[in-house]
Scaffold this motif. Structure first.
Motif, PDB file in Angstrom:
ATOM      1  N   PRO A  30      -1.147  33.957 -11.435  1.00 53.40           N
ATOM      2  CA  PRO A  30      -0.421  34.893 -10.569  1.00 53.40           C
ATOM      3  C   PRO A  30      -0.114  34.270  -9.211  1.00 53.40           C
ATOM      4  N   GLY A  31       1.057  34.578  -8.689  1.00 53.08           N
ATOM      5  CA  GLY A  31       1.435  34.075  -7.374  1.00 53.08           C
ATOM      6  C   GLY A  31       2.069  32.706  -7.412  1.00 53.08           C
ATOM      7  N   GLN A  32       2.059  32.059  -8.601  1.00 57.24           N
ATOM      8  CA  GLN A  32       2.710  30.746  -8.708  1.00 57.24           C
ATOM      9  C   GLN A  32       4.010  30.887  -9.511  1.00 57.24           C
ATOM     10  N   GLU A  33       4.852  29.872  -9.401  1.00 61.03           N
ATOM     11  CA  GLU A  33       6.069  29.801 -10.215  1.00 61.03           C
ATOM     12  C   GLU A  33       5.664  29.945 -11.690  1.00 61.03           C
ATOM     13  N   PRO A  34       6.196  30.929 -12.427  1.00 57.29           N
ATOM     14  CA  PRO A  34       5.687  31.158 -13.790  1.00 57.29           C
ATOM     15  C   PRO A  34       5.961  29.991 -14.750  1.00 57.29           C
ATOM     16  N   LEU A  35       7.132  29.373 -14.631  1.00 55.27           N
ATOM     17  CA  LEU A  35       7.458  28.257 -15.517  1.00 55.27           C
ATOM     18  C   LEU A  35       7.091  26.945 -14.811  1.00 55.27           C
ATOM     19  N   LEU A  36       6.320  26.086 -15.488  1.00 57.95           N
ATOM     20  CA  LEU A  36       5.887  24.847 -14.845  1.00 57.95           C
ATOM     21  C   LEU A  36       7.038  23.832 -14.807  1.00 57.95           C
ATOM     22  N   PRO A  37       6.937  22.812 -13.924  1.00 58.95           N
ATOM     23  CA  PRO A  37       8.071  21.890 -13.693  1.00 58.95           C
ATOM     24  C   PRO A  37       8.552  21.158 -14.942  1.00 58.95           C
ATOM     25  N   ASN A  38       7.637  20.879 -15.887  1.00 54.73           N
ATOM     26  CA  ASN A  38       8.031  20.114 -17.073  1.00 54.73           C
ATOM     27  C   ASN A  38       8.690  20.975 -18.160  1.00 54.73           C
ATOM     28  N   TRP A  39       8.602  22.296 -18.059  1.00 61.91           N
ATOM     29  CA  TRP A  39       8.853  23.165 -19.209  1.00 61.91           C
ATOM     30  C   TRP A  39      10.266  23.039 -19.799  1.00 61.91           C
ATOM     31  N   LYS A  40      11.278  22.890 -18.969  1.00 61.11           N
ATOM     32  CA  LYS A  40      12.649  22.796 -19.498  1.00 61.11           C
ATOM     33  C   LYS A  40      13.080  21.358 -19.781  1.00 61.11           C
ATOM     34  N   HIS A  41      12.171  20.402 -19.533  1.00 62.99           N
ATOM     35  CA  HIS A  41      12.486  19.001 -19.829  1.00 62.99           C
ATOM     36  C   HIS A  41      12.000  18.578 -21.209  1.00 62.99           C
ATOM     37  N   LEU A  42      10.952  19.237 -21.681  1.00 58.37           N
ATOM     38  CA  LEU A  42      10.374  18.855 -22.977  1.00 58.37           C
ATOM     39  C   LEU A  42       9.744  20.079 -23.621  1.00 58.37           C
ATOM     40  N   PRO A  43       9.719  20.106 -24.961  1.00 60.69           N
ATOM     41  CA  PRO A  43       9.000  21.195 -25.631  1.00 60.69           C
ATOM     42  C   PRO A  43       7.496  20.955 -25.486  1.00 60.69           C
ATOM     43  N   VAL A  44       6.862  21.708 -24.594  1.00 60.68           N
ATOM     44  CA  VAL A  44       5.424  21.552 -24.378  1.00 60.68           C
ATOM     45  C   VAL A  44       4.692  21.908 -25.674  1.00 60.68           C
ATOM     46  N   GLY A  45       3.717  21.101 -26.029  1.00 60.19           N
ATOM     47  CA  GLY A  45       2.943  21.362 -27.236  1.00 60.19           C
ATOM     48  C   GLY A  45       1.571  20.738 -27.131  1.00 60.19           C
ATOM     49  N   TYR A  46       0.725  21.029 -28.101  1.00 63.06           N
ATOM     50  CA  TYR A  46      -0.622  20.463 -28.131  1.00 63.06           C
ATOM     51  C   TYR A  46      -1.131  20.556 -29.571  1.00 63.06           C
ATOM     52  N   HIS A  47      -2.198  19.850 -29.851  1.00 65.80           N
ATOM     53  CA  HIS A  47      -2.780  19.880 -31.193  1.00 65.80           C
ATOM     54  C   HIS A  47      -3.765  21.028 -31.338  1.00 65.80           C
ATOM     55  N   GLY A  48      -3.680  21.724 -32.466  1.00 64.12           N
ATOM     56  CA  GLY A  48      -4.640  22.761 -32.805  1.00 64.12           C
ATOM     57  C   GLY A  48      -5.552  22.288 -33.925  1.00 64.12           C
ATOM     58  N   ARG A  49      -6.382  23.198 -34.423  1.00 67.76           N
ATOM     59  CA  ARG A  49      -7.365  22.830 -35.442  1.00 67.76           C
ATOM     60  C   ARG A  49      -6.807  23.083 -36.837  1.00 67.76           C
ATOM     61  N   ALA A  50      -6.613  22.020 -37.606  1.00 69.62           N
ATOM     62  CA  ALA A  50      -6.040  22.134 -38.946  1.00 69.62           C
ATOM     63  C   ALA A  50      -7.027  22.780 -39.921  1.00 69.62           C
ATOM     64  N   GLY A  51      -8.315  22.528 -39.726  1.00 68.77           N
ATOM     65  CA  GLY A  51      -9.328  22.979 -40.687  1.00 68.77           C
ATOM     66  C   GLY A  51      -9.580  24.470 -40.676  1.00 68.77           C
ATOM     67  N   THR A  52      -9.054  25.181 -39.691  1.00 70.49           N
ATOM     68  CA  THR A  52      -9.257  26.627 -39.646  1.00 70.49           C
ATOM     69  C   THR A  52      -7.938  27.373 -39.840  1.00 70.49           C
ATOM     70  N   VAL A  53      -6.958  26.718 -40.442  1.00 69.87           N
ATOM     71  CA  VAL A  53      -5.750  27.420 -40.882  1.00 69.87           C
ATOM     72  C   VAL A  53      -6.093  28.124 -42.187  1.00 69.87           C
ATOM     73  N   VAL A  54      -5.879  29.429 -42.229  1.00 65.05           N
ATOM     74  CA  VAL A  54      -6.280  30.250 -43.379  1.00 65.05           C
ATOM     75  C   VAL A  54      -5.071  31.016 -43.908  1.00 65.05           C
ATOM     76  N   PRO A  55      -5.122  31.402 -45.192  1.00 71.10           N
ATOM     77  CA  PRO A  55      -3.982  32.143 -45.741  1.00 71.10           C
ATOM     78  C   PRO A  55      -3.995  33.614 -45.320  1.00 71.10           C
ATOM     79  N   SER A  56      -2.834  34.202 -45.304  1.00 73.73           N
ATOM     80  CA  SER A  56      -2.672  35.637 -45.058  1.00 73.73           C
ATOM     81  C   SER A  56      -3.689  36.423 -45.863  1.00 73.73           C
TER      82      SER A  56
END
Lengths: 369, 369
Positions: A116-142
């Protein structure tokens, strides 16, 4: 056989993994209220498998030939197994799982709430699709229940999450691998990505808020990620492509190919305990899937058969178009034990009809211990 | 046969995967300058495999029995294959890869460089072992060349990284899985973790600095992570356990078991182009491996056979004890094309001797395209 009108007709034909009465798992294609048993109906050994991975590894030409073959089967009198008689499983073995953050509305909404109180979109956001790695071993079916996660909710404060949330996303499933050291061009999406799944990236907001600076979300996300039983081939989504909202200020770098990048006009429904609480429009996403794949590999990272990359929470501009409860209730209400969440997805079909993509369901169980 | 004096004697016996003259991969144990071919010398089918995973999945009792059996073989006149005649491979298939940030000195040094003028250690750092998921599919064995990664070095600035770095770390290899929903207690480390590898978490600092807020490092790390060919069993490290530097202000929560958590007294050498440039002491790490595993699973996340979690950069208090060039040269010098980095590790053995752990080597190739 006439085309079923429920979104699972011959123009759709999504793939999954099923078993009957405790028998072995094998690959099937959904047609109406039935499943075409590809292990029995074709001579491809890759369909007598407990995951789609062997088939996914065969590549785009085989995917296309097989789709033609399955369309012919679907139009013939080939017997289907009734959906009521099958158990559906995780459709593929997840290799690496990457989660993007491709909705401008979601990123802005979350930025306002988390910083809160800061620019909501960070400076890099429109230059690259921000992403990160999640945990593959806890992907479960519907359909898999989700145990409320415990962990640190703040300094010295350990216990069950009080801010358990969902994130309605779309997942992209990689079939064809790429070699280490060579980026995948944005134009090569369909050479590598076989299809899409519905995806719920369950999130514990209190755990996430306390842990995520500086290395990103970890335990706030890693306890469960649910995906649909059915993988809709990209080939079934020909009529769903649409323009992106626009990428001119700034124009992203050439490797993200902003002049040709496209989005998908999918409709999403977020249902909590039987009531639709939001309708996020996938067409509002800022970054396209081809851009996600190009970015993911621009540093030479390889992709493998079974890689899953997800869009990030789908949120449109309106208050009832958001893909998380954090946004819907402004951080004031989250999931209770016993709540059931169902995400539903649909897409334009080829003849003005609609495809129903696989749904993603899950019920919250109380924390253990 | 007398015990070889090079750190690969009968008190060590690390596991790897090898092949001879283009033949099939199989599991071997290093003894001196040779490899015991376990596929030939034992009747376990799990050793006639291209990765350690089938053996790792057998669990702690079998690991122990097998170690006794291999010690007997090593003490007999069982023939070894000469190291000169074998090709060594990635020792195990990596399931999920998690990277921690467990050195207080490293976190403080990096905080000062990445966030100048702010408190170097973030508020959560002494309450939990900060960690995040990395890319499992780009974990490569020692000796693999590393292509200089390209990507966004800043707004509108795309090109090869100018700040390519290393991170000297220790990796922990999970054998026995845990069920989804159930945390692994801190006391259960040896029930799940089979052993350790040397690990170089190659890092492109310019890509990382531009991308990492708010979701953490992604392309700055995902292009390559190198591990040693040899996995040293935890059982061989009995003499290496030591007290942690101390966790009293604040005392971490009970699930991290600060009263019993221990560290490892390993010595590390960072060698660049044949010259040792730093000697990071693993005993200076703030968080212990049992704490990392307990934290990783406190939210109910499961672990799988082949999971790899790493310590984060090992940096001690002295300027010549740091595990990255960022720290060694204060951000003013990084890797050039053609540079070769070798990380070497050793540990106290049972009788006052020392074990030589598997080394991690890699040479930087120029950016492609």
């Amino acid at each position: 056989m006439s085309a079923p009108a429920d979104g699972f007709g011959v123009d759709h034909l999504p793939y999954g993994v099923f078993s009957v009465a405790g028998g072995p798992r094998r690959v099937g294609v959904r047609l109406g209220d039935g499943v075409l048993d590809l292990a029995a109906l074709t001579d491809r050994p890759e369909f007598a498998a407990a995951s789609l991975n062997p088939f996914l590894a065969l590549g785009r030409e085989v995917w296309h030939e097989t789709r033609e073959q399955v369309r012919a089967l679907a139009g013939s009198d080939a017997a289907t197994v009734s959906l009521a008689d099958v158990v559906l499983h995780l459709p593929f073995e997840v290799a690496d799982y990457v989660d993007f953050y491709a909705s401008e509305h979601h990123a802005s909404n979350v930025g306002r709430l988390f910083r809160p109180g800061q620019e909501p979109l960070l400076p890099n956001w429109k230059h690259l699709p921000v992403g990160y790695h999640g945990r593959a071993g806890t992907v479960v079916p519907s359909g898999t229940d989700v145990v409320r996660p415990s962990g640190q909710r703040g300094a010295g404060d350990v216990g069950p999450s009080r801010r358990l949330d969902i994130e309605a996303e779309l997942g992209f499933v990689v079939g064809t691998p790429s070699p280490l050291g060579d980026p995948v061009p944005a134009g090569a999406l369909a050479d590598h990505v076989f299809g899409v799944v519905g995806l719920n990236d369950w999130s514990a907001r209190d755990l996430q808020a306390w842990e995520y600076v500086p290395l990103g979300p970890f335990l706030g996300k890693s306890f469960a990620t649910s995906i649909s039983h059915w993988v809709t081939p990209l080939e079934a989504l020909d009529a769903a492509w649409c323009d992106l909202p626009g990428q001119t200020d700034p124009r992203p770098p050439d490797y993200l190919d902003p002049d040709h990048a496209r989005g998908l006009d999918l409709a999403v429904e977020v249902e909590v305990n039987g009531e639709v609480v939001a309708r996020p429009p996938y067409a509002s996403m800022y970054w396209g899937p081809a851009q996600m794949l190009a970015h993911l590999t621009v540093n030479g990272a390889s992709v493998r058969t079974g890689d899953l990359f997800a869009s990030g929470t789908i949120s449109g501009p309106e208050p009832d178009q958001v893909g998380s409860l954090l946004e819907l209730h402004r951080g004031e209400r989250f999931l209770d034990d016993g709540d059931t969440v169902v995400l539903r997805y649909s897409a334009p079909g080829v003849d003005g009809g609609r495809l129903t993509l696989g749904e993603v369901a899950g019920t919250v169980l109380p924390a253990r211990g």
